[in-house]
Design an enzyme around this catalytic site. Structure first.
Site, PDB file in Angstrom:
ATOM      1  N   SER A 266      -3.048  -0.194  -3.815  1.00  0.00           N
ATOM      2  CA  SER A 266      -3.081  -1.381  -3.175  1.00  0.00           C
ATOM      3  C   SER A 266      -4.488  -1.945  -3.304  1.00  0.00           C
ATOM      4  O   SER A 266      -4.904  -2.254  -4.034  1.00  0.00           O
ATOM      5  CB  SER A 266      -2.673  -1.097  -1.818  1.00  0.00           C
ATOM      6  OG  SER A 266      -2.502  -2.426  -1.117  1.00  0.00           O
TER       7      SER A 266
ATOM      8  N   HIS B 227       3.223  -5.393   0.727  1.00  0.00           N
ATOM      9  CA  HIS B 227       4.053  -5.268  -0.271  1.00  0.00           C
ATOM     10  C   HIS B 227       5.504  -5.572  -0.417  1.00  0.00           C
ATOM     11  O   HIS B 227       6.175  -5.155  -1.245  1.00  0.00           O
ATOM     12  CB  HIS B 227       3.629  -3.771  -0.781  1.00  0.00           C
ATOM     13  CG  HIS B 227       2.159  -3.544  -1.053  1.00  0.00           C
ATOM     14  ND1 HIS B 227       1.588  -4.141  -2.107  1.00  0.00           N
ATOM     15  CD2 HIS B 227       1.307  -2.914  -0.598  1.00  0.00           C
ATOM     16  CE1 HIS B 227       0.300  -3.655  -2.212  1.00  0.00           C
ATOM     17  NE2 HIS B 227      -0.053  -3.163  -1.182  1.00  0.00           N
TER      18      HIS B 227
END
Length: 292
Positions: free
Chosen positions: A75, A184
């Site tokens: 991430s 996400h």
């Protein structure tokens, strides 16, 4: 956080100072003294993790660590990897991450979104449970962290329903996480699209070291490819298992985590027990990594 390394390596506080100048507040003081509530806010956590990872890698370099053959990030960590691989200047990355965190925080009102960790079920079962829970809202798998460990995100009601389904199906653990941003998930699509404007205005170049995108499990290419994938990763699942497998398939013989904590090192061990794993979060772990 990183005080032990900072006492020996001036580059740690120098890195935080560079970030602080852009952010407009003393990031080093905040990570040392808190308050925890402010540090835990997405708009602070993301720049802090970028600074921490970059500082750890700069320590590795200052200590004479070998040049890595490839890099990856989970991430936000992808920005750190791209900085350390020479694809973007640290100061520019701080500006992008600052905007990224603001857009993600603004995308979904507090209380509407949620994330949850599910342990002990296979990926296919979790995907099925999320589809079932999605009759009342969005629930999606967003972090494929290791075999048997998946994080889901979406609307709070649907995520709670998926957690209940997971427990019914024998999950070893299923718990809602203390975060408000459903990172996400497809709820972040508008944030990703808006971030593209900032990315377009930022100077990128092809990395000097191979960097694997965790959104695609494939290497980053030129500047246009980097911008596209960084926009995509805001609302796409983190394919960490596939990313680590891609690094190993490309020849990784050992893996070192740069930054505070040992979470990713632990995930890598669960993905592939055959490769030595180390981390750089204090002077002791740095020495072990150098010796390994």
């Amino acid at each position: 956080m990183q005080a032990d390394l900072a006492a020996k390596f001036p580059v740690v506080q120098e890195t935080y100072a560079e970030a602080s100048e852009i952010l407009g507040y003393d990031l080093w003081q905040l990570v040392q003294d808190g308050p925890a509530e402010r540090l835990g806010a997405t708009v602070v956590t993301q720049p802090a993790m970028l600074a921490a990872g970059t500082a750890a890698y700069r320590v590795w370099q200052a200590a004479g660590g070998t040049r890595p053959a490839q890099m990856a990030g989970h991430s936000l960590g992808e920005y750190t990897a791209l900085v350390c691989a020479g694809a973007v200047a640290f100061a520019d990355a701080v500006r992008v991450v600052k905007r990224r965190s603001e857009l993600m925080q603004e995308a979904v009102p507090v209380g509407i979104g949620a994330m949850a960790a599910v342990l002990g079920l296979d990926d296919e079962t979790i995907i099925s449970l999320c589809e079932e829970a999605s009759t009342i809202g969005i629930a999606e798998p967003v972090n494929f962290n290791s075999p048997g460990q998946v994080v889901i995100a979406g609307h709070a009601t649907a995520v709670s329903q998926a957690v209940a389904f997971a427990k019914e199906h024998g999950a070893r653990r299923a718990i809602v996480l203390p975060v408000s941003v459903p990172s996400h998930s497809s709820l972040m699509r508008d944030a990703g699209a808006s971030l593209a404007e900032t990315l377009d205005a930022t100077d990128f170049k092809a990395p000097d070291i191979r960097v694997i995108s965790a959104a695609t499990a494939k290497p980053y290419g030129d500047a246009a490819d980097i911008r596209r994938k960084l926009s995509l990763q805001v609302y796409s699942p983190v394919l960490w298992v596939r990313t680590v497998e891609a690094m190993i398939a490309a020849g990784a013989t050992s893996i070192i985590e740069c930054g505070p904590g040992k979470v990713l090192a632990g995930l890598v061990r669960r993905i592939d027990k055959s490769k030595p794993v180390a981390c750089i979060d204090n002077n002791d772990s740095l020495q072990k990594a150098l010796q390994g």
